[in-house]
Design an enzyme around this catalytic site. Structure first.
Site, PDB file in Angstrom:
ATOM      1  N   GLY A  54       3.232  -5.764   1.378  1.00  0.00           N
ATOM      2  CA  GLY A  54       2.909  -4.453   0.832  1.00  0.00           C
ATOM      3  C   GLY A  54       4.078  -3.954   0.016  1.00  0.00           C
ATOM      4  O   GLY A  54       5.225  -4.366   0.243  1.00  0.00           O
ATOM      5  N   ASN A  55       3.793  -3.094  -0.951  1.00  0.00           N
ATOM      6  CA  ASN A  55       4.868  -2.549  -1.779  1.00  0.00           C
ATOM      7  C   ASN A  55       4.462  -1.203  -2.336  1.00  0.00           C
ATOM      8  O   ASN A  55       3.295  -0.924  -2.562  1.00  0.00           O
ATOM      9  CB  ASN A  55       5.224  -3.527  -2.911  1.00  0.00           C
ATOM     10  N   SER A  77      10.749  -8.231  -4.282  1.00  0.00           N
ATOM     11  CA  SER A  77       9.804  -9.157  -3.651  1.00  0.00           C
ATOM     12  C   SER A  77      10.372  -9.768  -2.372  1.00  0.00           C
ATOM     13  O   SER A  77      11.526 -10.214  -2.352  1.00  0.00           O
ATOM     14  CB  SER A  77       9.471 -10.268  -4.647  1.00  0.00           C
ATOM     15  N   GLY A  78       9.566  -9.775  -1.307  1.00  0.00           N
ATOM     16  CA  GLY A  78       9.901 -10.572  -0.131  1.00  0.00           C
ATOM     17  C   GLY A  78      11.001 -10.049   0.776  1.00  0.00           C
ATOM     18  O   GLY A  78      11.411 -10.754   1.701  1.00  0.00           O
ATOM     19  N   SER A 128       8.656  -6.902  -6.918  1.00  0.00           N
ATOM     20  CA  SER A 128       7.414  -7.352  -6.291  1.00  0.00           C
ATOM     21  C   SER A 128       6.588  -8.153  -7.289  1.00  0.00           C
ATOM     22  O   SER A 128       6.506  -7.795  -8.470  1.00  0.00           O
ATOM     23  CB  SER A 128       6.613  -6.125  -5.838  1.00  0.00           C
ATOM     24  N   SER A 129       5.963  -9.233  -6.813  1.00  0.00           N
ATOM     25  CA  SER A 129       5.139 -10.040  -7.715  1.00  0.00           C
ATOM     26  C   SER A 129       3.952  -9.241  -8.252  1.00  0.00           C
ATOM     27  O   SER A 129       3.353  -9.609  -9.255  1.00  0.00           O
ATOM     28  CB  SER A 129       4.663 -11.304  -7.001  1.00  0.00           C
ATOM     29  N   ASP A 130       3.617  -8.138  -7.614  1.00  0.00           N
ATOM     30  CA  ASP A 130       2.513  -7.291  -8.087  1.00  0.00           C
ATOM     31  C   ASP A 130       2.955  -6.286  -9.149  1.00  0.00           C
ATOM     32  O   ASP A 130       2.189  -5.419  -9.549  1.00  0.00           O
ATOM     33  CB  ASP A 130       1.902  -6.527  -6.897  1.00  0.00           C
ATOM     34  N   ASP A 143     -13.044  14.365   2.474  1.00  0.00           N
ATOM     35  CA  ASP A 143     -11.845  15.215   2.379  1.00  0.00           C
ATOM     36  C   ASP A 143     -10.839  14.655   1.370  1.00  0.00           C
ATOM     37  O   ASP A 143     -10.016  15.399   0.838  1.00  0.00           O
ATOM     38  CB  ASP A 143     -11.146  15.312   3.749  1.00  0.00           C
ATOM     39  N   HIS A 166      -8.858  -9.627  -2.406  1.00  0.00           N
ATOM     40  CA  HIS A 166      -7.421  -9.408  -2.351  1.00  0.00           C
ATOM     41  C   HIS A 166      -7.071  -8.292  -1.358  1.00  0.00           C
ATOM     42  O   HIS A 166      -6.718  -8.579  -0.218  1.00  0.00           O
ATOM     43  CB  HIS A 166      -6.937  -9.088  -3.772  1.00  0.00           C
TER      44      HIS A 166
END
Lengths: 233, 233, 233, 233
Positions: D29-30, D46-47, D75-77, D121, D170
């Site tokens: 997660g990031n 990343s990582g 991050s790779s994302d 909500d 994903h």
């Protein structure tokens, strides 16, 4: 001997991680690691609680099954570990547990399809489930035969790209380059199993993702051109 | 009396384990232990929170149902415990809870099939579920009748090889050689129940494992030739 | 005023119990209590995290809806609480949460059948689910109308024997003799809901237990001849 | 630069919240945040494990994809985050995880219907799921294409009223006015997903709530006339 001490420390710590990661009830799990140069394996003794486990209680076995060091009985799954080390030449550590989700798939004799990128990041394809053992295989050398049906299943699979398996009616085994890596793969297998279960309940016609996406994610983390994480990993 | 104090300490500690193992909500569970030489049972008082429970609050009952020591009312399930001690001559401790998974099976009136080796390591066959009580049995001596339908169910079963049961519409009872062993079996029953539930969802045609594998695992841990754990266990 | 301070302390502590019992995410829950002699209700302010909540932040409302004390806005569910106090004359505390299991039943618009003795120990029959609100009821005085459909549902039910309800598409409300009792019933409702869910999955034809067993258990804990717990409870 | 330090502190803290809220396994997660005046984004490297993460390890990227500060790989994302900031002009923070429940919906390629007021909500309608990527989109600029199919999906949706999405096969992405808000929405999405799953199991014909109730709840918290929480929120 310094090397052996390091290996033992890793095996000790990796066994304790089983509790931290929520993978074990009571003493239902064990981790080992191998030193191939010395031809030995270090493994947890049978039935000792993780929080009480001490480095001097670990058992050292030769790869042909002799106890070399340690006064306690090794894990009853020792012959399975040995068989795997002797047939999967690149693995350095093995973890076996009865973790809830992976064991439920093993009891259902259902492989875990690659349903998403979380799976493909670590397992290059479906996580397979072994056949059941015959009565003869249960009767004699049961634990070694458990290793045999795993290796049999991997005749056409690459254990270096599928670092875990479900043993039918029993539970998961996972492996990796060392003890820690095998525990990490045990936790990943467990998490993937939980998500696969939820996915099946939400969509009982779900199909696995295609090889293109599997390869993309697996190689993003593990191939020669991997770009996940930092360069030194 | 020294013996009684030891028994009380075990019962106290075993009751507190119910919270540690996640088996209870509020005060929905109780553990007892028996001293057959003295003809007495020690049991938790009714409705007292585990964290507040003190050794002097434990209730000592004779095996024919008289309160011998203790100012508090014993657990309302006391007649069930007594009935089991009086009919299962080798058991030393009993645990009753309303733990989520085992109680859900009890409410569904569904026995827990032996679906894997985790089950077979501790229970030599299916964990059965009692019949429901008749209105007459509910009306009068309800708690004792709960014991009766358990014992009735074990007419053709061996309580020493099946250390637990589901009471229909109610929840699990488990037992063992002492208080701790009965709590351990309660936790095992709960874990097995969760895995069986998951297995049924993953494969609604799943069959139980065969007697060969059940015996192999049960006897690996409990038979004369057991080889799990250390020799002194 | 000493009484008011005591009431506030109870409401403060009871709100903090929501987190301890795992009933809330963020600030999705609120507890109130009433002093019928003074004609006032104390309730949590809207949107304040439980761990930061201070006694002076609690809001005092008159039972006809005027804010008497407190600088913060009361919980947006305040009109529902007021409506329930004004129509259920014996209740002393109310809890509302969006706890996972009870909310899932509310979203499914499915009442919770009495499937076992855990349920019958606290709820003398099925836990009902309200009808949905009409657009007109949503448009104007939405929160008060939520109270109205609860009270409407209890026209033929006894709120003193069924201390909780599911509001369709929304979540659970529970109540009791004081703030703590309403939180306890919220936790019980949540636990019963989880076990009912599991039971339905294990047996989709399951029937509720009969009135005989419901009455036995409910009266064992709540009737004039109750024998659960200690005499002074 | 003082502003950048503040942004980094928020991103650091928000990433650590992922563990606190139970949204991540290992480093799955990031969180990032944007400073639109400076044209930069701060994101996790990343990582790196959350507990080890230090403020100086965070990576600063320009909005056109150049690394401006930081020695570690982002991050790779990262390209997905950048694409979203460049196309959703009002969002200030983004969170991506592989949290169990939301990822299971993403793997099942099943949107999350608005089944109750908890959902309404925070999300003004169904939480959608993207289409799958083509092989060409996976082959080249995979992570940026993940952003593209999200933006494509929001052509007819308002990202300011639906602060999250499921990426098929994903997992979830969520966003908000800043890093903390995006993490909060990730936790809400996860909780809503769990309750939707339970609701579907309890009632497989369940319908979503109508727009009237969705609007009531969403605007109670987010509209110009909102009345949830305190005035200064």
């Amino acid at each position: 001997m310094a090397l052996l001490y390091t290996l033992k420390k890793q095996v000790l710590e990796a066994n304790k991680q089983l509790e931290k990661y929520g993978l074990v009830t009571f003493t239902w799990g064990n981790v080992s690691a191998v030193d191939r140069d010395e031809g030995i394996m270090v493994i947890k003794p049978s039935g000792i609680p993780y929080e009480e486990l001490k480095i001097e209680q670990l058992v050292v076995m030769s790869l042909d099954g002799e106890r070399i060091e340690g006064e306690l009985n090794p894990s009853s799954d020792t012959p399975t570990h040995l068989y795997l080390y002797n047939n999967f030449p690149k693995i350095g550590g093995i973890t076996h547990t009865h973790s809830i989700w992976a064991t439920s798939f093993a009891q259902a004799k259902r492989p875990i399809m690659a349903l998403g990128t979380t799976h493909a990041d670590y397992f290059r394809g479906e996580i397979p489930c072994t056949r059941t053992l015959t009565n003869e295989e249960i009767e004699k050398e049961y634990e070694q035969n458990t290793g045999k049906i795993i290796v049999e299943l991997f005749n056409n699979l690459d254990e270096n790209e599928l670092p875990g398996v479900l043993v039918a009616n029993h539970g998961p085994f996972s492996w990796g380059k060392d003890a820690f890596s095998s525990v990490k793969n045990a936790k990943i297998l467990e998490t993937i199993a939980e998500m696969a279960y939820r996915t099946y309940v939400l969509n009982d016609n779900v199909k696995g993702i295609n090889d293109f996406l599997i390869n993309k994610h697996f190689l993003r983390k593990h191939g020669a051109n991997k770009y996940y994480g930092q360069n030194d990993e």
